[in-house]
Design an enzyme around this catalytic site. Structure first.
Site, PDB file in Angstrom:
ATOM      1  N   ARG A  14      51.208  -2.297  31.685  1.00  8.26           N
ATOM      2  CA  ARG A  14      51.734  -3.658  31.866  1.00  8.26           C
ATOM      3  C   ARG A  14      52.506  -3.795  33.177  1.00  8.26           C
ATOM      4  O   ARG A  14      52.494  -4.864  33.795  1.00  8.26           O
ATOM      5  CB  ARG A  14      52.590  -4.061  30.668  1.00  8.26           C
ATOM      6  CG  ARG A  14      51.793  -4.035  29.365  1.00  8.26           C
ATOM      7  CD  ARG A  14      52.439  -4.823  28.256  1.00  8.26           C
ATOM      8  NE  ARG A  14      51.849  -4.462  26.971  1.00  8.26           N
ATOM      9  CZ  ARG A  14      50.687  -4.916  26.522  1.00  8.26           C
ATOM     10  NH1 ARG A  14      49.976  -5.752  27.248  1.00  8.26           N
ATOM     11  NH2 ARG A  14      50.234  -4.545  25.341  1.00  8.26           N
TER      12      ARG A  14
ATOM     13  N   ARG B 274      58.606   9.637  25.037  1.00  5.02           N
ATOM     14  CA  ARG B 274      59.149   8.511  24.282  1.00  5.02           C
ATOM     15  C   ARG B 274      59.755   8.949  22.953  1.00  5.02           C
ATOM     16  O   ARG B 274      59.302   9.913  22.335  1.00  5.02           O
ATOM     17  CB  ARG B 274      58.063   7.452  24.059  1.00  5.02           C
ATOM     18  CG  ARG B 274      57.578   6.851  25.376  1.00  5.02           C
ATOM     19  CD  ARG B 274      56.378   5.948  25.191  1.00  5.02           C
ATOM     20  NE  ARG B 274      56.706   4.760  24.430  1.00  5.02           N
ATOM     21  CZ  ARG B 274      55.811   3.838  24.072  1.00  5.02           C
ATOM     22  NH1 ARG B 274      54.541   3.991  24.416  1.00  5.02           N
ATOM     23  NH2 ARG B 274      56.186   2.781  23.398  1.00  5.02           N
TER      24      ARG B 274
ATOM     25  N   SER C 246      61.563  -3.798  15.569  1.00  2.00           N
ATOM     26  CA  SER C 246      60.414  -2.991  15.963  1.00  2.00           C
ATOM     27  C   SER C 246      59.310  -3.122  14.934  1.00  2.00           C
ATOM     28  O   SER C 246      59.449  -2.649  13.797  1.00  2.00           O
ATOM     29  CB  SER C 246      60.802  -1.519  16.127  1.00  2.00           C
ATOM     30  OG  SER C 246      59.639  -0.715  16.299  1.00  2.00           O
TER      31      SER C 246
ATOM     32  N   GLN D 160      56.573  -1.548  15.141  1.00  2.00           N
ATOM     33  CA  GLN D 160      56.036  -0.206  14.941  1.00  2.00           C
ATOM     34  C   GLN D 160      56.782   0.518  13.826  1.00  2.00           C
ATOM     35  O   GLN D 160      56.161   1.145  12.961  1.00  2.00           O
ATOM     36  CB  GLN D 160      56.122   0.594  16.243  1.00  2.00           C
ATOM     37  CG  GLN D 160      55.234   0.080  17.358  1.00  2.00           C
ATOM     38  CD  GLN D 160      55.405   0.877  18.644  1.00  2.00           C
ATOM     39  OE1 GLN D 160      56.163   1.835  18.693  1.00  2.00           O
ATOM     40  NE2 GLN D 160      54.692   0.473  19.686  1.00  2.00           N
TER      41      GLN D 160
ATOM     42  N   ASP E 244      56.376  -7.342  24.959  1.00  5.17           N
ATOM     43  CA  ASP E 244      55.459  -6.732  25.922  1.00  5.17           C
ATOM     44  C   ASP E 244      55.174  -7.629  27.122  1.00  5.17           C
ATOM     45  O   ASP E 244      54.570  -7.175  28.106  1.00  5.17           O
ATOM     46  CB  ASP E 244      54.133  -6.372  25.244  1.00  5.17           C
ATOM     47  CG  ASP E 244      54.268  -5.167  24.334  1.00  5.17           C
ATOM     48  OD1 ASP E 244      55.112  -4.305  24.627  1.00  5.17           O
ATOM     49  OD2 ASP E 244      53.542  -5.092  23.328  1.00  5.17           O
TER      50      ASP E 244
ATOM     51  N   LYS F 131      45.079  -5.801  20.599  1.00  4.55           N
ATOM     52  CA  LYS F 131      45.303  -4.367  20.449  1.00  4.55           C
ATOM     53  C   LYS F 131      46.012  -4.053  19.132  1.00  4.55           C
ATOM     54  O   LYS F 131      45.641  -3.116  18.426  1.00  4.55           O
ATOM     55  CB  LYS F 131      46.096  -3.821  21.634  1.00  4.55           C
ATOM     56  CG  LYS F 131      46.226  -2.302  21.607  1.00  4.55           C
ATOM     57  CD  LYS F 131      46.686  -1.717  22.923  1.00  4.55           C
ATOM     58  CE  LYS F 131      48.128  -2.022  23.210  1.00  4.55           C
ATOM     59  NZ  LYS F 131      48.732  -1.042  24.147  1.00  4.55           N
TER      60      LYS F 131
END
Length: 450
Positions: free
Chosen positions: A403, A129, A174, A176, A327, A28
């Site tokens: 998840r 979020r 992070s 991201q 994750d 992903k």
């Protein structure tokens, strides 16, 4: 309700041996980045093995909205005709990123140094979020963000008309945040520098180099110092997406806890910034081996073979491993219940700001199924009961988190009584073939509300 529609209650029950080959979807993280960097290159990028889950499809739609051509050629093969760095057009409509925190944060970074505006939204989970962790560093480039209270979506980003390069130290590990800053740095003059004290997944750095950007990484006393030279002309690429280690985690972990199992998961990406789960499972005594190790597209790849492992023991997971498996803690928690002794997972505060508060979701669900669990602000610990001893029998809430849903469905494959999940719908965001793939291996998973 589910991420994209009516709730889908699901149930799993004790299964016999899981046997066979599990061809999990493409990675992903790499799929998102392939579409975004393909859109920022000049020319045609071809992608093979793209994950066609809803999260990635939403990123593809966003790239079209910014002016790139994104075409599904069938069979996981895609074509992206890019518009070049700084070439994004202003979207006509709101960008809906569905359930994807990765998608929205990376796209915000990619457009933040282009003088256009875009409004982003998502599903109920994504809109709850925090986005400030990304919008704060993007403001240093000159971008502006206006959103709901607490820095939440829906949110409008006004890109910087005259961006400046940035030197930024990430306050939390992070990938991201790091990636958003690097993508913003592409259209800023000079050198943008990101410093991370703890290594996170480095797919963005690897892929930027593959597309022809000038990027270096140096390990110093400050941490990993990543330096990107702005305003390159990115060259289109042919990308083969390895299969997703985060998706592979579910059939692998299921095989470890179901008696007699022997499952092969081919072509899995083993980037060291992503493979922490597999290292941890082996530390616990799992019968997990790597076969046919190789490199594809700059990423290490291997075939994973997982066999039933009745002698696993609880361990203290090293805190410096957290970023490489963030994750995978939900499904690791499940495996820990079938090990013997205590498994401590610390340094995992990041789990509290994922699709849901994953620590709370796992602690609550495990306790409901008869497992003893303790938690703190950035840690939790599972008391393993050993193979065959876990009760099960409860219904758990997925909290719109794919998840969490998959982790508890894996758990029910080896508990004494079935485990139910209130909504398995969000699974489609990352692992659209989860149900048929697990069924083919012999897993007893069914939709219980139909």
């Amino acid at each position: 309700m589910s991420a994209h529609g009516t709730p889908i209650p699901m149930m799993s029950r004790k299964s016999g041996p899981l046997v066979g080959e599990a061809n999990v979807p493409g990675d992903k993280s790499i799929s998102h980045r392939s579409l975004i960097l393909g859109a920022m290159a000049v020319g045609e990028t071809r992608i093979t093995g793209l994950l066609e889950g809803q999260d990635v499809l939403d990123t593809g739609k966003a790239m079209r909205a910014f002016g790139a051509e994104v075409e599904d050629l069938g069979g996981g093969n895609w074509r992206v005709q890019g518009v070049g760095v700084g070439g994004f057009a202003e979207p006509d409509n709101v960008i809906d990123c569905g359930n994807s925190g990765t998608g929205v944060r990376l796209i915000m970074g990619a457009m933040a140094t282009t003088p256009i505006s875009a409004t982003f939204t998502g599903d109920a989970s994504l809109n709850s979020r925090p986005m400030a962790r990304v919008t704060d560093p993007l403001a240093l480039f000159g971008a502006q963000a206006v959103g709901r209270a607490g820095g939440r979506l829906p949110m409008t980003i006004v890109g910087a008309a005259d961006p400046v390069p940035v030197r930024y130290t990430t306050p939390v590990p992070s990938a991201q945040v790091k990636s958003a800053v690097l993508l913003a740095g592409l259209n800023a003059p000079g050198q943008t520098v990101v410093i991370e004290k703890e290594a996170t997944r480095d797919h963005t750095e690897r892929m930027l180099a593959g597309f022809g950007a000038e990027i270096t990484t140096e390990v110093t006393d400050e941490g990993r110092v990543i330096t990107l030279t702005g305003q390159p002309e990115l060259k289109p690429q042919d990308i083969i997406v390895p299969r997703d280690p985060s998706s592979a985690a579910f059939p692998v972990c299921a095989a470890l806890i179901c008696e007699g199992s022997d499952v092969l998961v081919p072509n899995i990406g083993l980037n060291p910034t992503r493979a922490g789960l597999f290292t941890t499972l082996r530390d616990m005594g799992a019968n997990l081996t790597y076969e046919n190790e190789r490199e594809e597209g700059g990423e290490p790849v291997a075939d994973l073979r997982a066999r039933y492992s009745p002698d696993m023991r609880g361990i203290e997971v090293p805190t410096d491993r957290a970023a490489s498996m963030i994750d995978e803690y939900p499904v690791l928690s499940v495996v820990a219940t079938f090990a013997r002794g205590r498994t401590l997972m610390a340094g995992v505060k990041e789990l509290r700001v994922k699709e849901c508060d994953r620590i709370d979701a796992m602690v609550t669900g495990l306790q409901a199924n008869g497992v003893q669990v303790e938690e703190g602000d950035d840690w939790y610990a599972v008391e393993g009961q050993g193979p065959g001893a876990v009760q099960g029998g409860a219904e758990v809430q997925s909290h719109l988190d794919h998840r969490i849903a998959m982790a508890f469905l894996v758990m029910g494959l080896a508990t004494q009584t079935p485990v139910r999940v209130d909504d398995g719908g969000p699974i489609a965001t990352s692992f659209p073939i989860f149900e048929p793939l697990m069924a083919e291996l012999g897993a007893q998973i069914e939709r219980s509300g139909t």
